[in-house]
Design an enzyme around this catalytic site. Structure first.
Site, PDB file in Angstrom:
ATOM      1  N   ALA A  22       0.796  -1.226   0.000  1.00  0.00           N
ATOM      2  CA  ALA A  22       0.000   0.000   0.000  1.00  0.00           C
ATOM      3  C   ALA A  22       0.827   1.275   0.000  1.00  0.00           C
ATOM      4  O   ALA A  22       0.268   2.367   0.021  1.00  0.00           O
ATOM      5  CB  ALA A  22      -0.928   0.002   1.218  1.00  0.00           C
ATOM      6  N   TYR A  56       9.039 -13.397 -14.728  1.00  0.00           N
ATOM      7  CA  TYR A  56       7.914 -12.559 -14.334  1.00  0.00           C
ATOM      8  C   TYR A  56       6.611 -13.146 -14.860  1.00  0.00           C
ATOM      9  O   TYR A  56       5.624 -13.276 -14.120  1.00  0.00           O
ATOM     10  CB  TYR A  56       8.090 -11.126 -14.838  1.00  0.00           C
ATOM     11  N   GLY A  76      -2.781  -4.336 -17.878  1.00  0.00           N
ATOM     12  CA  GLY A  76      -1.719  -4.187 -18.863  1.00  0.00           C
ATOM     13  C   GLY A  76      -0.751  -3.130 -18.368  1.00  0.00           C
ATOM     14  O   GLY A  76      -0.337  -3.143 -17.210  1.00  0.00           O
ATOM     15  N   THR A 131       3.252   3.210 -12.780  1.00  0.00           N
ATOM     16  CA  THR A 131       3.500   3.294 -11.343  1.00  0.00           C
ATOM     17  C   THR A 131       5.015   3.190 -11.162  1.00  0.00           C
ATOM     18  O   THR A 131       5.768   3.501 -12.078  1.00  0.00           O
ATOM     19  CB  THR A 131       2.796   2.148 -10.595  1.00  0.00           C
ATOM     20  N   GLU A 132       5.457   2.699 -10.017  1.00  0.00           N
ATOM     21  CA  GLU A 132       6.886   2.434  -9.819  1.00  0.00           C
ATOM     22  C   GLU A 132       7.321   1.143 -10.505  1.00  0.00           C
ATOM     23  O   GLU A 132       8.492   0.773 -10.455  1.00  0.00           O
ATOM     24  CB  GLU A 132       7.202   2.328  -8.323  1.00  0.00           C
TER      25      GLU A 132
END
Length: 253
Positions: free
Chosen positions: A10, A153, A184, A188-189
């Site tokens: 979070a 991954y 998809g 973000t990071e």
């Protein structure tokens, strides 16, 4: 009485956006992550904006003992967990399998698969005890296809896909819904982590397209959580308009 949602990962991205949106929509929150300061900042923001109760738990989902201690030591008022958002996850490296770094592999497997399992193993019995709940697993478009250099991954997200289906079967008689959401390209990071902090490489991933944003996935999570009791959304794939698959993207360059 407000429902309680536990959100892993979070401190940023989808997890942070989801915690904020659920608080806005009447949930109390258990927020988890490894970065204590960011958890504390999120707690304060939620409490000020939405007057929700927030319990921050700083631990690493990869560490079974930390997970066990955090969940087993919950105060009674926090033990009726209605919703679990298994969001913590990452990609590390983008290499052909023969050139992959073992530490990247272990980090992805330990977080994306084992971390999800450790948390679910502790929370699912609580839901069973209270005769209901909803588990949302954040998978990936990579859980149903494979692309060059994505080997491990993709394998971990295929595992999340299989585990989501298995959880749905195993928990069916306990009145627990299980939803998998498979995004998809989300800005973000994610790409910064994948490229070990190389921000230029990360930016190039989204060059020429309007990607999804964390808030888009948070809205999708809220949608599935707010369906009627007799409706279960089992699986959703969400992509930017300019993306058709992991390898088919149209860019405005």
């Amino acid at each position: 009485m407000k429902k309680i949602a536990l959100v892993t990962g979070a401190t940023s991205g989808i997890g942070r956006a989801t915690a904020l949106l659920l608080a806005e929509n009447g949930y109390n929150l258990i927020i988890t992550g490894r970065r204590t300061e960011l958890l504390d900042n999120l707690k304060k923001e939620i409490e000020v904006k939405y007057k929700a109760d927030v319990l921050p738990l700083s631990f690493d989902v990869r560490d079974k003992d930390q997970v066990d201690a955090a969940i087993s030591n919950l105060h009674e008022r926090w033990r009726k967990i209605d919703v679990l958002i298994n969001n913590a996850g990452l990609a590390a490296g983008l290499n052909h399998v023969q050139e992959g770094l073992e530490e990247d592999w272990e980090r992805m497997i330990d977080t994306n698969i084992k971390g999800l399992l450790y948390v679910t193993r502790r929370v699912a019995p609580i839901m069973i005890e209270h005769k209901g709940g909803h588990i949302v697993n954040i998978g990936s478009i990579a859980g149903s296809e494979v692309y060059e250099n994505g080997n491990v991954y993709c394998a971990t997200k295929h595992a999340v896909n299989a585990l989501s289906k298995a959880m749905r079967i195993d928990l069916l008689k306990s009145n627990i819904k299980v939803t998998q959401i498979r995004p998809g390209m989300v800005e973000t990071e994610f790409s910064i982590v994948r490229f070990h902090g190389d921000e230029d490489k990360a930016k190039n991933v989204y060059s020429g397209i309007t990607p999804l944003f964390a808030e888009d996935i948070a809205q999708t999570i809220l949608f599935v959580l707010t369906r009627p009791a007799h409706v279960s959304i089992n699986d959703i794939e969400v992509t930017p308009t300019q993306q058709a698959s992991s390898t088919y993207v149209t860019r405005n360059l």
